[in-house]
Design a protein around this motif. Sequence first.
Motif, mmCIF file in Angstrom:
data_model
loop_
_atom_site.group_PDB
_atom_site.id
_atom_site.type_symbol
_atom_site.label_atom_id
_atom_site.label_comp_id
_atom_site.label_asym_id
_atom_site.label_seq_id
_atom_site.Cartn_x
_atom_site.Cartn_y
_atom_site.Cartn_z
ATOM 1 N N TYR A 149 -2.182 14.555 -1.005
ATOM 2 C CA TYR A 149 -2.715 13.255 -0.592
ATOM 3 C C TYR A 149 -2.649 12.276 -1.766
ATOM 4 O O TYR A 149 -2.181 11.139 -1.623
ATOM 5 C CB TYR A 149 -4.160 13.421 -0.119
ATOM 6 N N GLY A 150 -3.091 12.728 -2.947
ATOM 7 C CA GLY A 150 -3.081 11.857 -4.119
ATOM 8 C C GLY A 150 -1.683 11.417 -4.500
ATOM 9 O O GLY A 150 -1.455 10.242 -4.821
ATOM 10 N N ALA A 151 -0.726 12.350 -4.447
ATOM 11 C CA ALA A 151 0.657 12.001 -4.802
ATOM 12 C C ALA A 151 1.224 10.964 -3.841
ATOM 13 O O ALA A 151 1.926 10.029 -4.251
ATOM 14 C CB ALA A 151 1.521 13.259 -4.802
ATOM 15 N N CYS A 152 0.916 11.110 -2.559
ATOM 16 C CA CYS A 152 1.446 10.167 -1.567
ATOM 17 C C CYS A 152 0.722 8.826 -1.632
ATOM 18 O O CYS A 152 1.337 7.767 -1.420
ATOM 19 C CB CYS A 152 1.346 10.776 -0.171
ATOM 20 N N ARG A 153 -0.547 8.827 -1.958
ATOM 21 C CA ARG A 153 -1.258 7.564 -2.165
ATOM 22 C C ARG A 153 -0.708 6.842 -3.392
ATOM 23 O O ARG A 153 -0.666 5.607 -3.441
ATOM 24 C CB ARG A 153 -2.758 7.813 -2.342
ATOM 25 N N ALA A 154 -0.261 7.615 -4.390
ATOM 26 C CA ALA A 154 0.281 7.017 -5.618
ATOM 27 C C ALA A 154 1.552 6.226 -5.345
ATOM 28 O O ALA A 154 1.909 5.344 -6.136
ATOM 29 C CB ALA A 154 0.545 8.112 -6.655
ATOM 30 N N ILE A 155 2.242 6.531 -4.251
ATOM 31 C CA ILE A 155 3.425 5.747 -3.882
ATOM 32 C C ILE A 155 3.146 4.919 -2.626
ATOM 33 O O ILE A 155 4.060 4.550 -1.882
ATOM 34 C CB ILE A 155 4.673 6.630 -3.697
ATOM 35 N N ASN A 156 1.854 4.678 -2.375
ATOM 36 C CA ASN A 156 1.405 3.688 -1.379
ATOM 37 C C ASN A 156 1.649 4.083 0.075
ATOM 38 O O ASN A 156 1.851 3.217 0.934
ATOM 39 C CB ASN A 156 2.056 2.320 -1.659
ATOM 40 N N ILE A 157 1.590 5.373 0.385
ATOM 41 C CA ILE A 157 1.601 5.790 1.785
ATOM 42 C C ILE A 157 0.178 5.665 2.329
ATOM 43 O O ILE A 157 -0.791 6.056 1.663
ATOM 44 C CB ILE A 157 2.136 7.217 1.935
ATOM 45 N N ALA A 158 0.038 5.156 3.529
ATOM 46 C CA ALA A 158 -1.269 4.846 4.103
ATOM 47 C C ALA A 158 -2.064 6.116 4.411
ATOM 48 O O ALA A 158 -1.490 7.132 4.836
ATOM 49 C CB ALA A 158 -1.108 4.029 5.373
ATOM 50 N N PRO A 159 -3.390 6.099 4.207
ATOM 51 C CA PRO A 159 -4.220 7.276 4.486
ATOM 52 C C PRO A 159 -4.060 7.836 5.896
ATOM 53 O O PRO A 159 -4.021 9.051 6.096
ATOM 54 C CB PRO A 159 -5.639 6.767 4.241
ATOM 55 N N LYS A 160 -3.972 6.963 6.901
ATOM 56 C CA LYS A 160 -3.858 7.451 8.274
ATOM 57 C C LYS A 160 -2.556 8.196 8.489
ATOM 58 O O LYS A 160 -2.517 9.230 9.186
ATOM 59 C CB LYS A 160 -3.951 6.271 9.259
ATOM 60 N N THR A 161 -1.472 7.729 7.892
ATOM 61 C CA THR A 161 -0.185 8.424 7.981
ATOM 62 C C THR A 161 -0.280 9.803 7.355
ATOM 63 O O THR A 161 0.226 10.794 7.898
ATOM 64 C CB THR A 161 0.905 7.598 7.277
ATOM 65 N N ILE A 162 -0.944 9.879 6.203
ATOM 66 C CA ILE A 162 -1.115 11.165 5.526
ATOM 67 C C ILE A 162 -1.941 12.112 6.388
ATOM 68 O O ILE A 162 -1.614 13.289 6.542
ATOM 69 C CB ILE A 162 -1.768 10.972 4.145
ATOM 70 N N GLU A 163 -3.015 11.609 6.974
ATOM 71 C CA GLU A 163 -3.885 12.450 7.806
ATOM 72 C C GLU A 163 -3.109 13.058 8.976
ATOM 73 O O GLU A 163 -3.227 14.260 9.259
ATOM 74 C CB GLU A 163 -5.065 11.629 8.329
#
Length: 464
Positions: free
Chosen positions: A306-320
């Motif tokens: 989650y942290g790695a994907c947030r670091a490149i600006n992927i939205a939380p809902k997409t990650i979930e």
Amino acid sequence: MIPVLGYEGQKVAVLGLGRSGLATARSLKEGGAQALCWDDSVEARDAAHAEGFEIHDLSKQGAFEGVACLVVSPGIPHLYPEPNKVIALAWDAGVPVDNDIGLFFRSLGQGDWMEHDTPPRVIAVTGSNGKSTTSALIHHILTENGTPSQLAGNIGRGVLDIEPPVEGEVIVLELSSYQTDLARALTPDVAVFTNLSPDHLDRHGGMGGYFAAKRRLFAEGGPDRAVIGVDEVEGQYLANQLVEGLGDARLIRISAERKLTTGWSVFARKGFLSEWRKGRQTTSIDLRAIDGLPGAHNHQNACAAYGACRAINIAPKTIELALVSFKGLPHRSQLIGEKDGVKFVNDSKATNVDAAAKALQAFPRIRWIAGGMGKDGGIADLAPHLGAVAKAYLIGFSARDFALQLGDTPYEICETMDVAVARAAADAQAGDTVLLAPAAASFDQYPNFERRGDDFAQAVEALL
């Protein structure tokens, strides 16, 4: 493949002709270098020669005359417990020693990647446990988001064997300490450190050398963003070194053991993942019902991905949404099936005590299949984690040694996998989990942990 740049018209020696060694030789040739190949194995040399590569005995005096660089496969020791004799000869000849990871980053910096409107990026993951699951989970999230991505390194394909990246692509690399220790260039856009526990200590001369090998991913050039697990003191030290203060957004701290509310942080408690930033919670995700991520150790993997994907600006809902659809990796808390309320889980990758401890904490009542080629200390350190074990079913070379360390936990010496699965299944009741988490290497009965896990899965599938 990725052509190796910077050695056009020069001789480059390649030591070790397994998967990464042959891929390196091909990439050197593609980039215009002359690859001089060597391996102690006659079969490996013959395979390289059949592809048209020059076989050059690197163990002889004078073998490095005119050689610009020596590229070493990750399984070959270069310092501890003692340097390989070929590497020592390269040192004496003043020839730089590198590996395929170093060549990848070197070529990345010199290639035409920057001609893209959105240049490709690299996320690199290291740590003791959870690297593979974290890397695969990042790749899964990227794919679900529609972001072109390739998975390589210590998982999937060799790093030089991947396709040249396209516009906006993200390369996800799993890197072991063997790979980070020797690479002369390490410049990912995002670097992830999952955790640290004792492993490969003979190769690194102790815990200090082991941690130093991992730390190089963050010190050699430095990533734009870092995601650091802070549940061990080494992670806390590393996180502190990378930032100027709590407001430094280059760092995302992660934890599966405690609440983090300062700086940019992601943590999991009681099955819920939370993201905090600038002193407030921004996201909460329920991980408890995700079959592909059972237990606190997988919740830590989820935090890291989650942290790695947030670091490149992927939205939380997409990650979930991507977390929910993740099915897990083979041999890592892999649900094989369920019958009459009994789950059968393959965690053959739990080859050390720390990984087995995490698996034993993931399920409420366990029929535990363990054993193989035990490591120093056996399973004595697992004593605090045996509370959920209804009974142990012991296999392999160390079965009787493990039995002596189980205290009051009931056990049965089964010797082989098929007997252990049959006995555990016969004893299991609804709500139990039959768990393969060996806490040992596989080499007494199997060529690798994958084959051991496959044997478990075949025995279970026969029952189901």
